[in-house]
Design a protein around this motif. Structure first.
Motif, PDB file in Angstrom:
ATOM      1  N   LEU A 244      12.451  15.999 -14.208  1.00  0.00           N
ATOM      2  CA  LEU A 244      11.167  15.459 -13.748  1.00  0.00           C
ATOM      3  C   LEU A 244      10.993  15.598 -12.235  1.00  0.00           C
ATOM      4  N   ALA A 245      11.631  16.614 -11.658  1.00  0.00           N
ATOM      5  CA  ALA A 245      11.592  16.792 -10.205  1.00  0.00           C
ATOM      6  C   ALA A 245      10.175  16.941  -9.666  1.00  0.00           C
ATOM      7  N   HIS A 246       9.282  17.548 -10.445  1.00  0.00           N
ATOM      8  CA  HIS A 246       7.924  17.802  -9.965  1.00  0.00           C
ATOM      9  C   HIS A 246       6.934  16.700 -10.383  1.00  0.00           C
ATOM     10  N   LEU A 247       7.415  15.671 -11.073  1.00  0.00           N
ATOM     11  CA  LEU A 247       6.516  14.599 -11.497  1.00  0.00           C
ATOM     12  C   LEU A 247       5.903  13.838 -10.317  1.00  0.00           C
ATOM     13  N   PRO A 248       6.660  13.481  -9.274  1.00  0.00           N
ATOM     14  CA  PRO A 248       6.018  12.772  -8.159  1.00  0.00           C
ATOM     15  C   PRO A 248       4.853  13.555  -7.552  1.00  0.00           C
ATOM     16  N   ALA A 249       5.019  14.860  -7.337  1.00  0.00           N
ATOM     17  CA  ALA A 249       3.928  15.663  -6.769  1.00  0.00           C
ATOM     18  C   ALA A 249       2.726  15.694  -7.701  1.00  0.00           C
ATOM     19  N   TYR A 250       2.997  15.769  -9.003  1.00  0.00           N
ATOM     20  CA  TYR A 250       1.900  15.772  -9.970  1.00  0.00           C
ATOM     21  C   TYR A 250       1.119  14.456  -9.915  1.00  0.00           C
ATOM     22  N   LEU A 251       1.843  13.348  -9.856  1.00  0.00           N
ATOM     23  CA  LEU A 251       1.170  12.041  -9.821  1.00  0.00           C
ATOM     24  C   LEU A 251       0.495  11.788  -8.481  1.00  0.00           C
ATOM     25  N   GLU A 252       1.024  12.380  -7.418  1.00  0.00           N
ATOM     26  CA  GLU A 252       0.343  12.269  -6.126  1.00  0.00           C
ATOM     27  C   GLU A 252      -1.075  12.814  -6.233  1.00  0.00           C
ATOM     28  N   GLN A 253      -1.217  14.000  -6.835  1.00  0.00           N
ATOM     29  CA  GLN A 253      -2.560  14.560  -6.985  1.00  0.00           C
ATOM     30  C   GLN A 253      -3.400  13.721  -7.939  1.00  0.00           C
ATOM     31  N   LEU A 254      -2.827  13.383  -9.083  1.00  0.00           N
ATOM     32  CA  LEU A 254      -3.578  12.635 -10.087  1.00  0.00           C
ATOM     33  C   LEU A 254      -4.160  11.356  -9.498  1.00  0.00           C
ATOM     34  N   GLU A 255      -3.361  10.592  -8.790  1.00  0.00           N
ATOM     35  CA  GLU A 255      -3.821   9.289  -8.299  1.00  0.00           C
ATOM     36  C   GLU A 255      -4.604   9.390  -6.994  1.00  0.00           C
ATOM     37  N   MET A 256      -4.087  10.135  -6.021  1.00  0.00           N
ATOM     38  CA  MET A 256      -4.735  10.121  -4.703  1.00  0.00           C
ATOM     39  C   MET A 256      -6.012  10.950  -4.688  1.00  0.00           C
ATOM     40  N   GLU A 257      -6.079  12.031  -5.466  1.00  0.00           N
ATOM     41  CA  GLU A 257      -7.327  12.776  -5.534  1.00  0.00           C
ATOM     42  C   GLU A 257      -8.357  12.025  -6.377  1.00  0.00           C
TER      43      GLU A 257
ATOM     44  N   HIS B 247       0.806  -1.226   0.000  1.00  0.00           N
ATOM     45  CA  HIS B 247       0.000   0.000   0.000  1.00  0.00           C
ATOM     46  C   HIS B 247       0.841   1.279   0.000  1.00  0.00           C
ATOM     47  N   ALA B 248       2.079   1.145  -0.451  1.00  0.00           N
ATOM     48  CA  ALA B 248       2.958   2.303  -0.601  1.00  0.00           C
ATOM     49  C   ALA B 248       3.564   2.252  -1.997  1.00  0.00           C
ATOM     50  N   HIS B 249       3.627   3.416  -2.648  1.00  0.00           N
ATOM     51  CA  HIS B 249       4.054   3.470  -4.045  1.00  0.00           C
ATOM     52  C   HIS B 249       5.026   4.641  -4.212  1.00  0.00           C
ATOM     53  N   ALA B 250       6.252   4.348  -4.588  1.00  0.00           N
ATOM     54  CA  ALA B 250       7.274   5.377  -4.781  1.00  0.00           C
ATOM     55  C   ALA B 250       7.466   5.663  -6.271  1.00  0.00           C
ATOM     56  N   ILE B 251       7.447   6.948  -6.621  1.00  0.00           N
ATOM     57  CA  ILE B 251       7.691   7.407  -7.993  1.00  0.00           C
ATOM     58  C   ILE B 251       9.113   7.942  -8.049  1.00  0.00           C
ATOM     59  N   LEU B 252       9.968   7.344  -8.890  1.00  0.00           N
ATOM     60  CA  LEU B 252      11.408   7.600  -8.846  1.00  0.00           C
ATOM     61  C   LEU B 252      11.955   7.946 -10.226  1.00  0.00           C
ATOM     62  N   PRO B 253      11.809   9.192 -10.673  1.00  0.00           N
ATOM     63  CA  PRO B 253      12.393   9.577 -11.957  1.00  0.00           C
ATOM     64  C   PRO B 253      13.899   9.776 -11.844  1.00  0.00           C
ATOM     65  N   TYR B 254      14.635   9.221 -12.781  1.00  0.00           N
ATOM     66  CA  TYR B 254      16.081   9.407 -12.819  1.00  0.00           C
ATOM     67  C   TYR B 254      16.445  10.443 -13.885  1.00  0.00           C
ATOM     68  N   ASP B 255      15.878  11.608 -13.702  1.00  0.00           N
ATOM     69  CA  ASP B 255      16.151  12.753 -14.575  1.00  0.00           C
ATOM     70  C   ASP B 255      15.701  13.985 -13.797  1.00  0.00           C
ATOM     71  N   GLY B 256      16.639  14.891 -13.531  1.00  0.00           N
ATOM     72  CA  GLY B 256      16.341  16.062 -12.722  1.00  0.00           C
ATOM     73  C   GLY B 256      15.238  16.935 -13.272  1.00  0.00           C
TER      74      GLY B 256
END
Length: 543
Positions: free
Chosen positions: A341-354, A330-339
C-alpha cells in the motif's frame, strides 16, 4: 434538529473532553466493543479517538440535521450533486453489477458501463493471449500507461497493491506508469523498452491535458523513428485511448476500435473504476478487476442502506469532523502497515484534498470553519524512521489512520509470516503509544524519565483492519474513503466534485508557455514572474 444547535452541543462536548486524556478513556474495559464497527470482513476501530460513545450520537445528529441520508440518496440516484458543473457524480454506477439499471437524463448509464467493461474484457483477453501484435508482428509484452492525476494515481496504486494477484496470463506483460510533464520518466523508460513490443495506454478525460499529450507525442515519435512506418500504422498497433471525448482521440489519430469510453460524470479522482482502470485489469485480470468493483459495490450498498450510527464511511467522516472542527486538529497522517500500500497515501491525498480543499459553500458564501486537513503519509515502518518523531514529541496534534491486514503469507514460508507479525506488532504498538504516551510504560519508568524522553500521547487514531489485502478488500477500502469525503462535504456544505483551483492552474500554465517564447514579456505580469522569465531567457540564450 437545527445544525446550529448541533454544532453548539458539540462545542460544549469538546470543551468538556479537552481535559481528559486518552489513557483515561481507554481505561474503560468496554470501550473497544462500543467503538468498533464491522462490515463484510472489515473492522473500523475508533476506540483511540478522543470522544465518548455519546459524542458519536451527537455527531450523527449533526449529520441528520444536514440531511445526509437525503444527500446520499441524491448521489446514488444520479441527481446533479456536482452543482457548479451541473452534473451527476456516478462513480457508484461504475461498480453496479450487470442486470441493474439507472436512468439519468433519459439514458441507462449502467448499460453503458457494462458495454465498456465488455470491450475492456476483449482488449485484456487479446493482450493476455499474445494476439495483440506490434508493427513487427511480435506480441506486445510491455504496456505503458500515460496519464496524470486520477488517470495515474489510482491505477498505479492499485496495480502495486495487488501485484500478487497477477494471473498466469499476465505474467509476461510488464506494466509502467508515466505522468511527469518534463519527460524525465518517459525519457529514461524509453531507453529500456523494445518499441516493436510496447503498447501505450493514453488516458485523458478531456484529451486536451498538456502533460499527458506531451508524453504521448514523444512516445508516438519514438515509435515512428524506430519503425520508419506511418503514424496511422503506429497508432493502430501501439496506442489505446481512454477518454470522455472520443472525437478528440480520433482527431489525434487513435482508431475507434482502440478507444475506451468513460463519461463526464466520472471525476478524475474517482476514475479508476472506469475504463481508466484498464491497466489494473491488464495486471490482475478482468476477474480481479471485477472483484475490485464488487468490493466497492459492497460499501456503496452499505453506505446507502446502513443506519448512520452503524455506517462505516459516515462514522469515519464524523470522527474527522470532530477532530478538525471541534478539537482543532488540521493534520492527518495515512499510515499503512503493508508495503503493497505504498502509494495509498498519495492516492488519498488527491481524493481528499482535491475534493474538499474548498473555502466556498454551495450557496457561494465563505465557509465559517475549517474543511479538509493537510494529508500526508508513508508506509508505517518507513514513517517510524522519518516523521513519527513529530507525532510522538512534536508540537502539532495529528490524527492518524493505521491500515493493516490481519493475515498475509498464509501459504508462504514461516519467515515471511514472521515478518508480517512484526508489521502487525509495530502497528498496534505505535497506535498504543500515540494514545497513551508515557502511560504505556510502568509508572516508575515514566516518572524517572528526563524531559526529552517523555511522551504526552493523546494523539487520536483510527485503525482499519482488513482480513486480507485482496482485490475485493481494496475495493472496499477505497470506497470507504470516497464516501467519507462526500459525507464531510455534505456537513461542510461544499461541492466535493469540482476542482476549479486545478483548472485555473492549467489555464495559467498554457498562457505562460507563450510568455516563455516571447522576446518581450507582457507588462501585465507581476514583478516576480517577470524577473524569473528574464533570468530563464538569459540562461537559455547562453546555451
Amino acid at each position: 434538529m437545527n445544525p446550529d444547535t448541533c454544532w453548539s452541543d458539540l462545542r460544549d462536548a469538546a470543551q468538556s473532553l479537552k481535559s481528559r486524556h486518552l489513557s483515561e478513556l481507554l481505561s474503560d474495559p468496554g470501550r473497544f466493543d462500543t467503538l468498533t464497527f464491522e462490515h463484510d470482513g472489515l473492522l473500523l476501530d475508533l476506540s483511540r479517538q478522543r470522544l465518548l460513545p455519546e459524542t458519536l450520537d451527537q455527531l450523527v445528529a449533526l449529520a441528520e440535521s444536514c440531511e445526509l441520508q437525503q444527500k446520499i440518496d441524491a448521489l446514488v440516484s444520479g441527481e446533479p450533486v456536482n452543482s457548479t458543473e451541473g452534473r451527476a457524480a456516478l462513480h457508484t454506477a461504475l461498480r453496479t453489477p450487470a442486470g441493474k439499471s439507472l436512468n439519468v437524463n433519459g439514458r441507462d448509464v449502467i448499460a453503458g458501463v457494462q458495454a465498456t467493461l465488455t470491450k475492456m474484457e476483449s482488449l485484456v483477453a487479446t493482450l493476455h493471449s499474445g494476439q495483440w501484435r506490434g508493427y513487427s508482428g511480435e506480441a506486445i509484452d510491455t504496456v505503458v500507461n500515460i496519464g496524470v492525476g486520477g488517470s495515474d494515481l489510482g491505477p498505479l496504486m492499485t496495480c502495486r497493491a495487488l501485484s500478487e494477484y497477477k494471473p498466469d496470463a499476465a505474467q509476461g506483460i510488464e506494466l509502467h506508469f508515466v505522468s511527469s510533464m518534463d519527460g524525465s520518466q518517459l525519457s529514461g523508460l524509453l531507453r529500456t523498452l523494445n518499441p516493436a513490443t510496447t503498447l501505450f495506454v493514453l488516458s485523458s478525460k478531456s484529451f486536451t491535458t498538456i502533460d499527458t499529450l506531451a508524453n504521448a507525442e514523444t512516445a508516438r515519435q519514438w515509435l515512428i523513428d524506430a519503425s520508419g512506418l506511418s503514424v496511422d500504422v503506429i497508432l493502430r498497433h501501439h496506442f489505446i485511448g481512454i477518454t470522455a471525448q472520443p472525437e478528440k482521440a480520433s482527431e489525434w489519430g487513435i482508431p475507434s476500435q482502440n478507444q475506451l469510453l468513460f463519461w463526464d460524470w466520472t471525476g478524475g479522482r474517482y476514475s479508476m473504476w472506469s475504463a481508466i482502470g484498464l491497466p489494473i485489469a491488464i495486471s490482475i485480470g478482468m476477474n480481479g478487476f471485477r472483484q475490485l468493483l464488487a468490493g466497492a459495490h459492497s460499501i456503496d450498498s452499505h453506505f446507502h442502506q446502513a443506519p448512520l450510527r452503524e455506517n462505516l464511511p459516515v462514522l469515519l467522516a464524523l470522527v474527522g469532523i470532530w477532530n478538525i472542527n471541534l478539537l482543532d486538529i488540521h493534520a492527518h497522517a495515512i499510515l499503512p502497515y503493508d508495503g503493497r500500500l505504498a502509494h495509498l497515501p498519495a492516492y488519498l491525498e488527491q481524493l481528499e484534498m482535491e475534493s474538499n480543499g474548498k473555502s466556498v459553500r454551495l450557496d457561494g458564501s465563505e465557509t465559517n470553519g475549517h474543511t479538509c486537513p493537510v494529508l500526508w503519509g508513508e508506509i508505517g515502518p518507513n514513517a517510524q524512521h522519518a516523521f513519527y518523531q513529530l507525532l510522538h514529541q512534536g508540537t502539532e496534534s495529528v490524527m492518524c489512520d493505521f491500515i493493516v491486514p490481519a493475515k498475509r503469507y498464509t501459504d508462504r514460508s514461516t519467515s515471511l509470516q514472521q515478518q508480517h507479525r512484526l508489521a502487525l506488532a509495530n502497528c498496534l504498538a505505535q497506535a498504543r503509544v500515540l494514545a497513551l504516551g508515557d502511560k504505556a510504560l510502568d509508572e516508575e519508568s515514566a516518572a524517572s524519565a528526563p524531559p526529552w524522553k517523555r511522551y504526552r500521547g493523546n494523539q487520536p487514531s483510527t485503525v482499519i483492519l482488513l482480513d486480507e489485502l485482496t482485490p475485493y478488500a481494496l475495493g472496499q477500502l477505497i470506497a470507504i474513503y470516497e464516501h467519507k469525503v462526500y459525507t464531510q462535504a455534505v456537513i461542510w456544505g461544499i461541492n466535493p466534485f469540482d476542482q476549479w483551483g486545478v483548472e485555473l492552474g492549467k489555464k495559467m500554465a498554457t498562457a505562460m508557455l507563450d510568455e516563455l517564447d516571447k522576446a518581450q514579456q507582457s507588462d501585465t505580469l507581476d514583478s516576480a514572474t517577470l524577473g524569473l522569465l528574464k533570468r530563464i531567457n538569459t540562461l537559455r540564450e547562453k546555451g
